[in-house]
Design a protein around this motif. Structure first.
Motif, PDB file in Angstrom:
ATOM      1  N   GLY A  77       9.940  26.079  45.242  1.00 14.00           N
ATOM      2  CA  GLY A  77       9.849  27.396  44.422  1.00 14.00           C
ATOM      3  C   GLY A  77      10.596  28.618  44.061  1.00 14.00           C
ATOM      4  O   GLY A  77      10.237  29.313  45.212  1.00 14.00           O
ATOM      5  N   VAL A  78      10.727  29.065  42.590  1.00 12.87           N
ATOM      6  CA  VAL A  78      10.594  30.591  43.089  1.00 12.87           C
ATOM      7  C   VAL A  78       9.440  31.527  42.848  1.00 12.87           C
ATOM      8  O   VAL A  78       8.107  31.178  42.337  1.00 12.87           O
ATOM      9  N   LEU A  79       9.316  32.029  43.808  1.00 15.81           N
ATOM     10  CA  LEU A  79       7.653  33.046  43.650  1.00 15.81           C
ATOM     11  C   LEU A  79       7.630  33.559  43.110  1.00 15.81           C
ATOM     12  O   LEU A  79       8.768  35.335  43.141  1.00 15.81           O
ATOM     13  N   ILE A  80       6.873  34.361  41.910  1.00 16.28           N
ATOM     14  CA  ILE A  80       6.686  34.699  41.407  1.00 16.28           C
ATOM     15  C   ILE A  80       6.154  36.030  41.756  1.00 16.28           C
ATOM     16  O   ILE A  80       5.015  35.438  42.696  1.00 16.28           O
ATOM     17  N   THR A  81       5.616  37.052  40.798  1.00 15.86           N
ATOM     18  CA  THR A  81       5.410  38.761  41.744  1.00 15.86           C
ATOM     19  C   THR A  81       4.292  38.515  40.930  1.00 15.86           C
ATOM     20  O   THR A  81       4.241  38.015  39.926  1.00 15.86           O
ATOM     21  N   PRO A  82       3.128  39.707  41.458  1.00 17.04           N
ATOM     22  CA  PRO A  82       2.063  39.736  40.389  1.00 17.04           C
ATOM     23  C   PRO A  82       2.654  41.119  39.125  1.00 17.04           C
ATOM     24  O   PRO A  82       2.122  41.328  38.113  1.00 17.04           O
ATOM     25  N   ILE A 121      11.547  34.587  33.399  1.00 19.29           N
ATOM     26  CA  ILE A 121      12.775  34.383  33.734  1.00 19.29           C
ATOM     27  C   ILE A 121      13.409  36.067  33.903  1.00 19.29           C
ATOM     28  O   ILE A 121      14.129  35.763  34.404  1.00 19.29           O
ATOM     29  N   VAL A 122      12.989  36.831  33.065  1.00 24.31           N
ATOM     30  CA  VAL A 122      13.297  38.351  33.345  1.00 24.31           C
ATOM     31  C   VAL A 122      13.792  38.465  34.338  1.00 24.31           C
ATOM     32  O   VAL A 122      14.324  38.758  35.686  1.00 24.31           O
ATOM     33  N   GLY A 123      12.343  37.822  35.535  1.00 27.46           N
ATOM     34  CA  GLY A 123      11.981  38.293  36.928  1.00 27.46           C
ATOM     35  C   GLY A 123      13.050  37.419  38.224  1.00 27.46           C
ATOM     36  O   GLY A 123      12.964  38.227  39.233  1.00 27.46           O
ATOM     37  N   ALA A 124      12.451  36.002  37.409  1.00 31.87           N
ATOM     38  CA  ALA A 124      13.637  35.445  38.936  1.00 31.87           C
ATOM     39  C   ALA A 124      13.962  34.966  38.059  1.00 31.87           C
ATOM     40  O   ALA A 124      14.479  33.255  38.922  1.00 31.87           O
ATOM     41  N   GLY A 125      14.563  34.603  36.762  1.00 32.11           N
ATOM     42  CA  GLY A 125      15.686  34.089  36.322  1.00 32.11           C
ATOM     43  C   GLY A 125      14.573  32.567  35.610  1.00 32.11           C
ATOM     44  O   GLY A 125      13.820  32.193  35.495  1.00 32.11           O
ATOM     45  N   PHE A 126      15.973  31.562  34.700  1.00 32.34           N
ATOM     46  CA  PHE A 126      15.104  30.600  34.073  1.00 32.34           C
ATOM     47  C   PHE A 126      14.863  29.460  35.381  1.00 32.34           C
ATOM     48  O   PHE A 126      14.117  28.682  34.805  1.00 32.34           O
TER      49      PHE A 126
END
Length: 396
Positions: A77-82, A121-126
């Motif tokens: 998956g996409v690793l979302i950041t703090p 979405i802004v930080g890691a895309g759709f």
């Protein structure tokens, strides 16, 4: 990986969101029993606080939906950041407070989801959002749950009034629903704890996963569960009197029998959704139940203007919080300076909202002014036969 300043900041912000969730949603359980006089305002919010605390320990299915379902993270998956989670929380908190200021029982849950989605979405895309989970666990329950709860409340209200008909010279028994409301409203508060407190647990677990403190797919740690339970309980005890006013008398005049029907329907819907892991809005369920109970009582009327404003708030919540979360994420991605700017702006907006609220203060003393007549009408009523005037003359 050790705790960083941003991780600590996000956890603190998540607990503050949990606090706002508590006072924003107190009305879901306690607006109707306060309106009918079944419970005193301060006692009602204290009971709700304790049961929210207990309910938070009963399940973690909803927390898993957020921590390992809605936003993709970890392997594959996409690793979302703090930083993104921080931005999403800012969007959720600001929208929560705006709707609280105007007394709108909007969804704290959808505010949280919207903020997280916009920031991700802004930080890691759709591709960072699992849209299947969003549809199955959030959007469909949001559409179906209030309708289902409203229909159940409508049927329950019809049944309650059918089995407690008024007869000449005999009490109708409906005052007994006052005491039943103590049980049913307590059940709603317990159910609220099993659903809403978990959303913050899911967020904190998500940020711990994103920081490498927990492995992907981990359950919320006991310390996280305890902290979230306490935060939502404290928030619940503060009252949220503006929204209690809206649900208690803004939608319809609530009497004991229909209040009991609404609360029972709300609790059943929330508990079922918690068991299935549906992160639905307890506010939408409670509002749907109140409307259904109003339609079910003969002679009652629903204030559709208020219902329309609430519905509009429902539709706006997820996209509005997403927009705020996206803007916050754009600033936050500038680095530490961006996070500081976000924090300063967020604190400024929060303080401004509380200052504005003091101009028209709503508390336990004035939240439900004017409902005493409605409450009194739920007591035992005896109907006496009155002889016509002509019959009296003939007898003379």
């Amino acid at each position: 990986m050790e705790f960083t300043l941003i991780v600590v900041l996000v956890i603190a912000l998540a607990l503050f969101f949990d606090f706002t969730n508590g006072f924003h949603d107190t009305a879901n359980a306690m607006a109707t029993p306060i309106a009918t006089g079944a419970m005193r305002p301060k006692v009602a919010v204290a009971v709700a606080a304790v049961l929210n605390l207990v309910g938070a320990f009963l399940s973690t299915e909803v927390a898993k939906t957020i921590s390992s379902g809605l936003i993709k993270e970890g392997s594959g998956g996409v690793l979302i950041t703090p930083t993104m989670i921080f931005a999403g929380l800012v969007g959720a908190i600001i929208w929560n407070l705006i709707t609280w200021l105007y007394g709108l029982p909007s969804s704290s849950s959808h505010a949280l989801f919207g903020g997280l989605i916009g920031a991700a979405i802004v930080g890691a895309g759709f591709g960072s959002v699992d849209y299947v989970v969003l549809l199955d666990k959030v959007i469909l329950p949001a559409a179906l749950a209030p309708i289902t709860a409203g229909f159940v409340a409508y049927c329950a209200t019809k049944l309650a009034y059918a089995i407690t008909r008024r007869y000449d010279g005999l009490p109708d028994g409906r005052a007994g629903f006052r005491f039943a409301q103590i049980f049913s409203s307590s059940l709603v508060a317990l159910a609220h704890g099993t659903n809403d407190a978990q959303k913050t647990m899911g967020v904190i677990t998500l940020v711990l996963i994103s920081a490498g403190v927990l492995s992907p797919g981990s359950n919320p740690p006991v310390l996280v569960i305890t902290a979230c339970a306490l935060a939502i309980a404290i928030g619940t005890y503060t009252g949220g009197w503006r929204i209690i006013r809206t649900l208690g008398k803004g939608l319809t005049d609530v009497k004991p029998a229909q209040g009991f029907a609404a609360e029972t329907s709300t609790a059943a819907t929330i508990l079922a959704s918690s068991h299935l892991g549906f992160a639905l809005s307890t506010t939408q369920v409670a509002s749907g139940s109140v409307i259904g109970s109003g339609l079910g009582r003969r002679g009652s009327s629903v204030r559709w203007g208020t219902a329309g404003r609430i519905g509009l708030g429902w539709l706006m919540t997820l996209p509005a919080a997403a927009i705020v979360g996206a803007i916050t994420a754009l600033i936050g991605l500038l680095g530490p300076v961006g996070v500081i700017i976000d924090l300063v702006i967020a604190v400024g907006v929060i303080v401004l909202i509380f200052v504005i609220s003091k101009r028209n203060n709503v508390d336990a003393r004035n939240a439900l002014e004017g409902v005493s007549e409605v409450a009194e009408s739920g007591r035992v009523v005896k109907i006496r036969k009155v002889k016509p005037k002509n019959a009296r003359r003939d007898a003379a």
